[in-house]
Design a protein around this motif. Structure first.
Motif, short mmCIF file in Angstrom:
data_model
loop_
_atom_site.label_atom_id
_atom_site.label_comp_id
_atom_site.label_asym_id
_atom_site.label_seq_id
_atom_site.Cartn_x
_atom_site.Cartn_y
_atom_site.Cartn_z
N LEU A 12 0.99 -1.46 -0.42
CA LEU A 12 -0.54 -0.16 -0.11
C LEU A 12 0.91 0.98 -0.15
O LEU A 12 0.69 2.05 -0.54
N ILE A 13 1.98 1.21 1.01
CA ILE A 13 2.55 2.34 0.49
C ILE A 13 3.56 2.53 -0.61
O ILE A 13 3.73 3.94 -1.13
N LYS A 14 3.78 1.53 -1.30
CA LYS A 14 5.23 1.34 -2.58
C LYS A 14 4.16 1.83 -3.69
O LYS A 14 4.26 3.13 -4.50
N GLU A 15 2.63 2.20 -3.70
CA GLU A 15 1.62 1.69 -4.26
C GLU A 15 1.15 3.98 -4.49
O GLU A 15 0.67 4.07 -4.88
N GLY A 99 -0.74 17.32 5.52
CA GLY A 99 -2.15 16.30 6.03
C GLY A 99 -2.46 16.33 4.28
O GLY A 99 -3.60 15.36 4.39
N ARG A 100 -2.45 16.97 3.14
CA ARG A 100 -3.42 17.01 1.98
C ARG A 100 -2.84 15.70 1.40
O ARG A 100 -3.49 14.55 1.23
N LEU A 101 -1.02 15.83 0.85
CA LEU A 101 -0.36 14.58 0.63
C LEU A 101 -1.09 12.88 1.58
O LEU A 101 -1.01 12.08 0.64
N THR A 102 -0.68 13.23 2.84
CA THR A 102 -1.30 12.22 3.34
C THR A 102 -3.00 11.56 3.20
O THR A 102 -3.09 10.69 3.12
N ALA A 103 -3.41 12.62 3.62
CA ALA A 103 -4.94 12.21 3.15
C ALA A 103 -4.97 11.72 2.16
O ALA A 103 -5.88 10.51 1.43
N ILE A 104 -4.31 11.97 0.67
CA ILE A 104 -4.59 11.41 -0.46
C ILE A 104 -4.18 9.92 -0.60
O ILE A 104 -4.96 8.58 -1.00
N GLY A 105 -3.37 10.06 -0.48
CA GLY A 105 -2.42 8.68 0.14
C GLY A 105 -2.98 7.69 1.25
O GLY A 105 -3.07 6.32 0.31
N SER A 106 -3.39 8.04 1.90
CA SER A 106 -4.56 7.21 3.62
C SER A 106 -5.64 6.35 2.11
O SER A 106 -5.88 5.50 2.43
N GLU A 107 -6.07 7.67 1.37
CA GLU A 107 -7.61 7.37 0.81
C GLU A 107 -7.37 6.71 0.00
O GLU A 107 -8.25 5.58 -0.27
N ARG A 108 -6.44 6.80 -1.07
CA ARG A 108 -5.68 5.79 -2.18
C ARG A 108 -5.56 4.17 -1.37
O ARG A 108 -6.35 3.04 -2.02
N SER A 109 -4.69 4.31 -0.41
CA SER A 109 -5.06 2.42 0.14
C SER A 109 -5.48 1.83 0.82
O SER A 109 -6.52 0.86 0.91
N ALA A 110 -7.03 3.44 1.87
CA ALA A 110 -8.48 2.78 2.43
C ALA A 110 -9.13 2.29 0.51
O ALA A 110 -9.97 0.83 0.94
N ARG A 111 -9.37 2.49 -0.68
CA ARG A 111 -10.26 2.59 -1.95
C ARG A 111 -9.50 1.18 -2.11
O ARG A 111 -10.30 -0.06 -2.57
#
Length: 608
Positions: A12-15, A99-111
């Motif tokens: 998930l982190i690499k993606e 915060g914006r970048l981590t939010a995008i990364g985390s939401e993409r991981s959750a999706r």
């Protein structure tokens, strides 16, 4: 297991590496800027106000000297003030973008997790779904995914933050005073040990709490699904007590988890304050002895907070990380389940030939043998019926024909092709199955029928509904075809749901049709009309009717009597009613009841 959990997390982190790396770079900038403010204050106190040597880097000191040096800065102290404000603004902007970048990364991981789970669940075997609580799967697809998302959004970058703060703080403090720096680190090993023990306790406590919440979700899901049964038997209070027990268990386990958090944070705060106090006392002693300046005290007290906060915050990182690991493990438990897979070189042949069961033995994972050395043949285009007592294995035959389960031994062929060699998707697309309790979606009647063949025209849908004897009640409904059936078809009667399900199956192009007691909720007149329409519509289709109603079975070309998982008798209606056995006994009972009912009705008419 641990490798699998870490593999899932790293995947998930690499993606989303570009988002997390960008956020990490902004974190580094923000942390570096955070060290400038105490340095500027120390410079003002020691150099500009007390005339001590400058601490500034050479290029900054040269720039200050070009402006007029110490005297100029002493007369213009607003400049350091503006610098501190500017640092705060830039640091705030970095934190916002981080915060914006981590939010995008985390939401993409959750999706990604949600989509992977959902798509994988579609590929898992029917047996897996039949023994896994739906509420627990919902919990894994929602709460567990959200726990992982929160870790990526809130704690992942705090690891970088903590490492940077500790590293830079030590690099700046050691040159000022190695002695005070070492004193400032006295409690750190104890904090690390305490945080690690806390992490192990949190992982264990959160797993039990998460599983308890999954059980609570299952209880709620079962109650909402079976609300009709609950109301019909007046079991509302019992269900309330059942849910209250599950909710209480969940509450107790999460309270225990909260207690662990509270103990860690209060103890960590106490240890941090003691360490800060020790550092301040030794700083004052060193300053009194003339070994450090007032500016040094400001730097030490500021930097020691930056040194201790990451270590103290390590508990929060480990707590959320432990929860994320538990959640990812529960998600991975589903993803590790092997999906249904066709054999290499799976075929997609026509399935209009004879159906042959050869010495089939079958039992479910838990329970005794259901089918025992079962052998029979249904000719292509025939209408075959199966009669048997409850638990005799009638429905199991239907499930085996669609490869929802596989027999332990024996062989099933259609048109000479072993169904184990036939692609599952092809097999199920050609074998239509209507169950006794059909599932309807919370959509319109039209959408529920058309779901089997999305490309079907309105005329084709209406024709299927007509053959299923559903057209009349549909058109009489308030909104006709646009009537919402409610979740699981709750707004329709049992007979109406069965007829909609039959229409849905008829709309699909089938080689084989299986009706598993799916006419049980319709009256005998409607039953006869449906069978007549089926005979006309399915002239070249092999039809299997499973029922307890003799009238439903009587027109079949061949009737199999199933007892204890074996074929005990076979023949047409006329042959079986004249031959001692289960079929004859059921016929006599049902005929007797019909005669009794008719006589009672006639007597009532005479009395009137």
């Amino acid at each position: 297991m641990k490798k699998r959990k870490h593999h899932l997390m790293w995947t998930l982190i690499k993606e989303n590496a570009r988002y997390f790396l960008g956020a990490a770079l902004l974190t580094v900038i923000s942390v570096l800027l955070g060290f400038f403010t105490p340095a500027i204050l120390a410079e003002v106190l020691d150099n500009y106000l007390q005339g001590m040597p400058s601490r500034l880097p050479g290029f900054v000191a040269n720039w200050v000297n070009s402006l007029g040096g110490r005297e100029f800065m002493r007369a213009n102290l607003w400049i350091p003030g503006v610098a501190i404000v500017a640092i705060s603004v830039v640091s705030g902007a970095c934190n916002f973008l981080k915060g914006r970048l981590t939010a995008i990364g985390s939401e993409r991981s959750a999706r990604r997790l949600r989509n992977d789970l959902y798509s994988h669940l579609q590929e898992l075997s029917f047996s897996y779904h039949s023994k896994t609580p739906t509420g627990d799967l919902v919990q894994r697809c929602t709460q567990d995914v959200d726990t992982a998302r929160r870790f990526f959004a809130m704690q992942l970058l705090n690891i970088v933050d903590a490492l940077m703060m500790v590293g830079i703080a030590l690099a700046l403090l050691i040159p000022i005073s190695l002695k005070i720096t070492m004193i400032s680190l006295m409690i750190m090993p104890l904090l690390f040990l305490f945080a690690w023990q806390f992490f192990k306790l949190v992982v264990k406590a959160y797993r039990t709490a998460d599983e308890a919440e999954g059980h609570m979700t299952t209880v709620m899901q079962e109650n909402l699904t079976g609300v009709r049964v609950v109301r019909a038997f007046g079991q509302a209070q019992r269900e309330i007590e059942k849910f209250d027990k599950a909710a209480g268990d969940t509450r107790d386990k999460f309270i225990k988890l909260s207690w662990l958090d509270a103990i860690y944070w209060s103890t960590g705060d106490l240890m941090g304050m003691v360490q800060t106090l020790l550092t301040l006392v030794f700083c004052l002693m060193e300053a009194r002895a003339g070994r450090i300046s007032v500016g040094d005290i400001v730097v030490f007290t500021s930097y020691i907070g930056m040194l201790l906060w990451p270590v103290r915050n390590l508990g929060r990182i480990l707590s959320q990380g432990g929860r994320a690991m538990v959640s990812l493990n529960r998600i991975d438990e589903v993803l590790r389940q092997k999906p249904e897979q066709d054999t290499e070189g799976a075929i997609t042949p026509p399935l209009s030939g004879d159906i042959v069961f050869e010495n089939v033995n079958f039992q479910y994972d838990e329970g005794g043998e259901v089918l025992r050395d079962l052998s029979f043949t249904i000719r292509s285009g025939q209408t075959a019926a199966i009669l048997g007592a409850t638990g005799s294995g009638k429905s199991s035959i239907a499930l085996l024909l669609q490869r929802l389960y596989a027999p332990q031994s024996g062989r099933i062929t259609i048109g000479g092709h072993d169904i184990n060699q036939v692609a599952r998707k092809h097999l199920r697309s050609r074998v239509g199955l209507v169950l006794q309790e059909p599932f309807l979606y919370s959509k319109t009647i039209y959408d529920n029928i058309r779901i089997a063949a999305p490309d079907a025209t309105r005329a084709m849908v209406e024709e299927a509904a007509q053959d299923a004897q559903a057209l009349e009640f549909i058109e009489e409904s308030e909104k006709g075809w646009e009537t919402m059936v409610g979740e699981r078809g709750v707004t329709l009667s049992g007979g109406q749901k069965q007829r909609v399900a039959i229409a849905r199956t008829l709309l699909k192009d089938n080689d084989i049709l299986i009706f598993d007691d799916s006419l049980s909720a319709v009256d005998t007149t409607t039953d006869a009309r449906i069978r007549e329409a089926l005979a006309r519509r399915s002239e070249n289709v092999t039809t299997i009717i499973i029922s307890h109603r003799i009238l439903t079975l009587s027109q079949a070309d061949v009737i199999f009597v199933l007892e204890d998982g074996r074929i005990k008798d076979a023949g047409n209606h006329s042959e079986l009613i004249n031959r001692p056995g289960l079929y004859q006994r059921i016929h006599q009972i049902q005929s007797g009841l019909a005669d009794e009912l008719q006589a009672h009705t006639s007597q009532e008419q005479i009395n009137e």
